[in-house]
Design an enzyme around this catalytic site. Sequence first.
Site, PDB file in Angstrom:
ATOM      1  N   HIS A  93       0.858  -1.195   0.000  1.00 13.90           N
ATOM      2  CA  HIS A  93       0.000   0.000   0.000  1.00 13.90           C
ATOM      3  C   HIS A  93       0.895   1.246   0.000  1.00 13.90           C
ATOM      4  O   HIS A  93       1.949   1.261   0.645  1.00 13.90           O
ATOM      5  CB  HIS A  93      -0.922   0.005   1.223  1.00 13.90           C
ATOM      6  CG  HIS A  93      -1.998   1.043   1.089  1.00 13.90           C
ATOM      7  ND1 HIS A  93      -1.762   2.376   1.325  1.00 13.90           N
ATOM      8  CD2 HIS A  93      -3.289   0.947   0.703  1.00 13.90           C
ATOM      9  CE1 HIS A  93      -2.876   3.057   1.089  1.00 13.90           C
ATOM     10  NE2 HIS A  93      -3.820   2.213   0.714  1.00 13.90           N
ATOM     11  N   GLU A 111      -3.910   1.667  -7.311  1.00 13.11           N
ATOM     12  CA  GLU A 111      -4.357   2.827  -6.535  1.00 13.11           C
ATOM     13  C   GLU A 111      -3.474   4.033  -6.841  1.00 13.11           C
ATOM     14  O   GLU A 111      -2.388   4.178  -6.253  1.00 13.11           O
ATOM     15  CB  GLU A 111      -4.249   2.545  -5.039  1.00 13.11           C
ATOM     16  CG  GLU A 111      -5.156   1.447  -4.548  1.00 13.11           C
ATOM     17  CD  GLU A 111      -5.485   1.613  -3.063  1.00 13.11           C
ATOM     18  OE1 GLU A 111      -6.667   1.794  -2.764  1.00 13.11           O
ATOM     19  OE2 GLU A 111      -4.574   1.584  -2.233  1.00 13.11           O
TER      20      GLU A 111
HETATM   21  P1  13P Z   1      -9.948   6.067  -0.243  1.00 21.77           P
HETATM   22  O1  13P Z   1     -11.063   5.175  -0.763  1.00 21.77           O
HETATM   23  O2  13P Z   1     -10.260   6.682   1.081  1.00 21.77           O
HETATM   24  O3  13P Z   1      -9.538   7.058  -1.302  1.00 21.77           O
HETATM   25  O4  13P Z   1      -8.686   5.129   0.043  1.00 21.77           O
HETATM   26  C1  13P Z   1      -8.256   4.241  -0.927  1.00 21.77           C
HETATM   27  C2  13P Z   1      -7.243   3.349  -0.314  1.00 21.77           C
HETATM   28  O5  13P Z   1      -6.122   3.736  -0.032  1.00 21.77           O
HETATM   29  C3  13P Z   1      -7.635   1.954  -0.045  1.00 21.77           C
HETATM   30  O6  13P Z   1      -6.535   1.168   0.231  1.00 21.77           O
END
Ligand code: 13P
Length: 247
Positions: free
Chosen positions: A96, A165
């Site tokens: 992450h 992400e």
């Molecule tokens: P948000 O949905 O709050 O933007 O976060 C995404 C995230 O980092 C999930 O791992």
Amino acid sequence: MKYFIGNWKMFGVPKSINILKKINDFYKKDVNRNKYKVIITPPYTLIENYSKYFKNKKIFVGSQNCYQKDQFSSNTAAVSSYMLKKVGAKFTLIGHSDNRSEGDTDKMLKDKVKFALKNNLKVVFCIGENHKEKKNGSTLNVLKKQLINVLNKKLDSKDIVIAYEPIWSIGTGKIPTSQELKKTIVHIKKELHKIFKKNVPAVLYGGSVDGNSVKSFKDLKEIDGFLIGGASKSSKKFIDIIKNYYR
Ligand code: 13P
């Protein structure tokens, strides 16, 4: 099979399980339930408790990270995949951006993936470019590097899921255009195909997914699900995402 994964980050106490009970109640009655899996990654402190409760139910419990060593070691505050598996975790996030920015290197991520798979945890491997990389046009290159520096063909790809992400989208309310996102996900799948040849892992999207933004992702059949941060801390918001996705 689609995935809806809720990443709680630093949120939750034992009684927050009520949020998950509501999601589980919704799931049991949802006509679309055979089309998707729900996974929640609470903090370490809640994994054993929640895993026990959801043992024979449909919500899977995972962890947000794991340490890069097998079993036991002398690293203060570290928690290994082995320890997580023993308290009921089925999945773990790895890579992450929160943890990359706190110092996780590709070498560490490689070991985390190796030991997670060895200890029978499924891996949700997170990748994503930052704002600067997006602006200077290096997104696809950055993602490719993040994949090839950690994954290789010897790993069992059926136990790996990729979560794309973009860092600039996390918690900001900003999302990629569907054209951009389609191009990026197709690129990621192409790179995964080069690494694994067959059984290409599912690719999820994460970053400001909520009941509203999910509508703009519905038509992108390339997306295999979502990694949801903020909106996963409310049963209503999380359920709205699933409802609006299948509406
Ligand atoms: P948000 O949905 O709050 O933007 O976060 C995404 C995230 O980092 C999930 O791992």
